[in-house]
Design an enzyme around this catalytic site. Sequence first.
Site, PDB file in Angstrom:
ATOM      1  N   GLU A 261       0.884  -1.174   0.000  1.00 43.62           N
ATOM      2  CA  GLU A 261       0.000   0.000   0.000  1.00 43.62           C
ATOM      3  C   GLU A 261       0.916   1.217   0.000  1.00 43.62           C
ATOM      4  OE1 GLU A 261      -3.158  -0.070  -0.293  1.00 43.62           O
ATOM      5  OE2 GLU A 261      -3.570  -2.173   0.121  1.00 43.62           O
ATOM      6  N   CYS A 295      -2.253   9.615   2.395  1.00 42.16           N
ATOM      7  CA  CYS A 295      -1.958   8.937   1.122  1.00 42.16           C
ATOM      8  C   CYS A 295      -3.068   9.178   0.115  1.00 42.16           C
ATOM      9  CB  CYS A 295      -1.732   7.451   1.352  1.00 42.16           C
ATOM     10  SG  CYS A 295      -3.109   6.621   2.155  1.00 42.16           S
TER      11      CYS A 295
HETATM   12  P1  NDP Z   1       8.270   5.076   4.560  1.00 39.08           P
HETATM   13  O1  NDP Z   1       8.219   4.333   3.279  1.00 39.08           O
HETATM   14  O2  NDP Z   1       9.407   5.953   4.807  1.00 39.08           O
HETATM   15  O3  NDP Z   1       8.231   4.066   5.800  1.00 39.08           O
HETATM   16  C1  NDP Z   1       7.167   3.146   5.968  1.00 39.08           C
HETATM   17  C2  NDP Z   1       7.625   2.067   6.944  1.00 39.08           C
HETATM   18  O4  NDP Z   1       8.660   1.295   6.343  1.00 39.08           O
HETATM   19  C3  NDP Z   1       8.193   2.618   8.245  1.00 39.08           C
HETATM   20  O5  NDP Z   1       7.796   1.795   9.315  1.00 39.08           O
HETATM   21  C4  NDP Z   1       9.682   2.508   7.993  1.00 39.08           C
HETATM   22  O6  NDP Z   1      10.438   2.447   9.161  1.00 39.08           O
HETATM   23  C5  NDP Z   1       9.746   1.198   7.243  1.00 39.08           C
HETATM   24  N1  NDP Z   1      10.978   0.994   6.497  1.00 39.08           N
HETATM   25  C6  NDP Z   1      11.895   1.910   6.090  1.00 39.08           C
HETATM   26  N2  NDP Z   1      12.891   1.312   5.398  1.00 39.08           N
HETATM   27  C7  NDP Z   1      12.610  -0.006   5.381  1.00 39.08           C
HETATM   28  C8  NDP Z   1      13.248  -1.145   4.812  1.00 39.08           C
HETATM   29  N3  NDP Z   1      14.381  -1.040   4.122  1.00 39.08           N
HETATM   30  N4  NDP Z   1      12.694  -2.352   4.978  1.00 39.08           N
HETATM   31  C9  NDP Z   1      11.531  -2.472   5.661  1.00 39.08           C
HETATM   32  N5  NDP Z   1      10.866  -1.438   6.220  1.00 39.08           N
HETATM   33  C10 NDP Z   1      11.400  -0.209   6.076  1.00 39.08           C
HETATM   34  O7  NDP Z   1       6.878   5.853   4.645  1.00 39.08           O
HETATM   35  P2  NDP Z   1       6.427   6.892   5.747  1.00 39.08           P
HETATM   36  O8  NDP Z   1       6.437   6.264   7.086  1.00 39.08           O
HETATM   37  O9  NDP Z   1       7.180   8.153   5.537  1.00 39.08           O
HETATM   38  O10 NDP Z   1       4.882   7.114   5.350  1.00 39.08           O
HETATM   39  C11 NDP Z   1       4.481   7.979   4.363  1.00 39.08           C
HETATM   40  C12 NDP Z   1       4.185   7.227   3.078  1.00 39.08           C
HETATM   41  O11 NDP Z   1       3.204   6.235   3.324  1.00 39.08           O
HETATM   42  C13 NDP Z   1       3.593   8.117   1.999  1.00 39.08           C
HETATM   43  O12 NDP Z   1       4.188   7.816   0.767  1.00 39.08           O
HETATM   44  C14 NDP Z   1       2.125   7.720   1.986  1.00 39.08           C
HETATM   45  O13 NDP Z   1       1.480   7.958   0.770  1.00 39.08           O
HETATM   46  C15 NDP Z   1       2.210   6.273   2.319  1.00 39.08           C
HETATM   47  N6  NDP Z   1       0.935   5.774   2.833  1.00 39.08           N
HETATM   48  C16 NDP Z   1       0.207   4.937   2.045  1.00 39.08           C
HETATM   49  C17 NDP Z   1      -1.025   4.498   2.461  1.00 39.08           C
HETATM   50  C18 NDP Z   1      -1.822   3.536   1.649  1.00 39.08           C
HETATM   51  O14 NDP Z   1      -2.713   2.909   2.202  1.00 39.08           O
HETATM   52  N7  NDP Z   1      -1.572   3.367   0.358  1.00 39.08           N
HETATM   53  C19 NDP Z   1      -1.600   4.935   3.742  1.00 39.08           C
HETATM   54  C20 NDP Z   1      -0.740   5.795   4.503  1.00 39.08           C
HETATM   55  C21 NDP Z   1       0.492   6.196   4.043  1.00 39.08           C
HETATM   56  P3  NDP Z   1      11.095   3.797   9.739  1.00 39.08           P
HETATM   57  O15 NDP Z   1       9.963   4.733   9.991  1.00 39.08           O
HETATM   58  O16 NDP Z   1      11.731   3.332  10.973  1.00 39.08           O
HETATM   59  O17 NDP Z   1      12.037   4.290   8.680  1.00 39.08           O
END
Ligand code: NDP
Length: 532
Positions: A261, A295
């Site tokens: 997502e 999002c």
């Molecule tokens: P990120 O992609 O930066 O992070 C999402 C999660 O992935 C966090 O828990 C992060 O941990 C983790 N993560 C980071 N690097 C890795 C890796 N290499 N392997 C596994 N996990 C990893 O997104 P954001 O948290 O900044 O959220 C914003 C984004 O989420 C926007 O693009 C938004 O559109 C999207 N979003 C999509 C939704 C949907 O339903 N389609 C709903 C809500 C948001 P850490 O924070 O510790 O880096």
Amino acid sequence: MSLDTGLDAHADPHAEGLGLPQGQDGPAHGATFDSLDPATGDVVGTHPVDDAAAVDAAVARARQSAGWWAALGFDGRKEVLAQWRGVLTRRIGQLAAVVHAETGKPHADAALEIGLAIDHLAWVGAHAEKVLGRTRVSPGLLLSNQTASVEYLPLGVVGVIGPWNYPVFTPMGSIAYALAAGNAVVFKPSELTPGVGRWLADSLREVVGDRALLQVVTGFGETGAALCRADIDKLAFTGSTATGKRVMATCAERLTPVVIEAGGKDALLVDADADVTAAADAAAWGAFSNAGQTCIGVERVYVHEQVYDRFLAELSDRARAVHAGNDPAAKLGPMTMASQVDVVRSHVSDALQRGGRAVVGGEDTVGERFVQPTVLVDVPEDSLAVTEETFGPTVTVRKVRDMDEAVALTNAGKYGLGSTVFSAKRGPEIARRLRTGMTAVNSVISFAAVPGLPFGGVGDSGFGRIHGPDGLKEFTYAKAVTRQRFKPVLNLTTFDRTPEQDTTFATLLTALHGRASQLPKRPRKPLRTRKD
Ligand code: NDP
């Protein structure tokens, strides 16, 4: 700063500051990190940086509990989820306080997202058996001596990785559905909202005691990557497209299936006959609420030329009427993630340099942490503010000749998450032409609040579905079973099959399907397509 979370168990040494109860989640291996209040910089809580060993241990504990949970059956699980729902509802104010502290969003908005998550929990409890339970299917004429059935069985252990922008509602779209389908869950919240994740896990523990049904592992990207590499049966990821690609690559090492997502660049379309006031109201809320960190937030608007001026005036008035700040009157909180401010600034500045105009806000109103609502016009379609996810309280507005042009511009983007159409007569027709997973007609974002509807996107917005029947099935595997009721007249699966039986089979096949292959003697009428 220390929050009273209202959870009455003993303090967890790994969650200092939040006063959270003792968890069975992975032990700390030394390193810790703080979650901060984005508005003030105050420390909200301190959490362990869980390494691969801690993640593996959590997954092993989940594996032990998964069997018990699956064996409880639909009714038993429904009862547990109902009790958890009760805890969340009674403590909504306490959880909202943790969400507010870690994301900065207004308390009322935090309570709203929790309320919607609770509604999903109720839905999965009520519908899991109907969607996933055993159903009979027709065995067909050739196997009429059999019964055939399908049911959807739990995968085992599901890993959930979530973002910070809706730290309850978004991961619950995976957690609630995975649990209701009979799986145990290990959840890695964003590094910005670990306290919210821990609160959720601890509140469920109040209902199930020591059972490792929902555990939280905290840390940074490496902790998430360790969860992808762990012995899980599926990974549900919500976050940015770039991280989604990394998650998929890591999960591929073990052939672990994924749901992605990811981000969006949702458009709102306004037709000539639309209720312009309602459309402007929806556009303002869709673009600016949660400081644009949604999002499925509205990031671009395409307006029919006949109503463009009126729409722009009304949207601009609404944009000026709300502000971001840390004061009680502020409808918008801070940008939760500091680095996102630079992204917003670069998109606004790129738009202005390329001929765009800021009707409201602009570069000057992008502060260090608070970004004021910004309405941009005359922005070229290939600029960052139109093509890339901004994730801030900004919106581009463009005049179009007609809805065909609006549809084409909407579909030209690489994302395909949600969309919105305002039209008195043609809403559903336009909605079907938009290449997005979800569309709201004459309202905004409503599809996310209907638990029975699937949620997810196409293109760079990812794949797979959470919510609804599809969301439940996402965390299961289909199990097909046939049962022979009596010996067949024509046994096809034996070496004792005779040439006569093969002839009978061929005759049967011709009777069943032979006519379908006949070429028409006269030219056929053109195939009719379903009318819009
Ligand atoms: P990120 O992609 O930066 O992070 C999402 C999660 O992935 C966090 O828990 C992060 O941990 C983790 N993560 C980071 N690097 C890795 C890796 N290499 N392997 C596994 N996990 C990893 O997104 P954001 O948290 O900044 O959220 C914003 C984004 O989420 C926007 O693009 C938004 O559109 C999207 N979003 C999509 C939704 C949907 O339903 N389609 C709903 C809500 C948001 P850490 O924070 O510790 O880096």
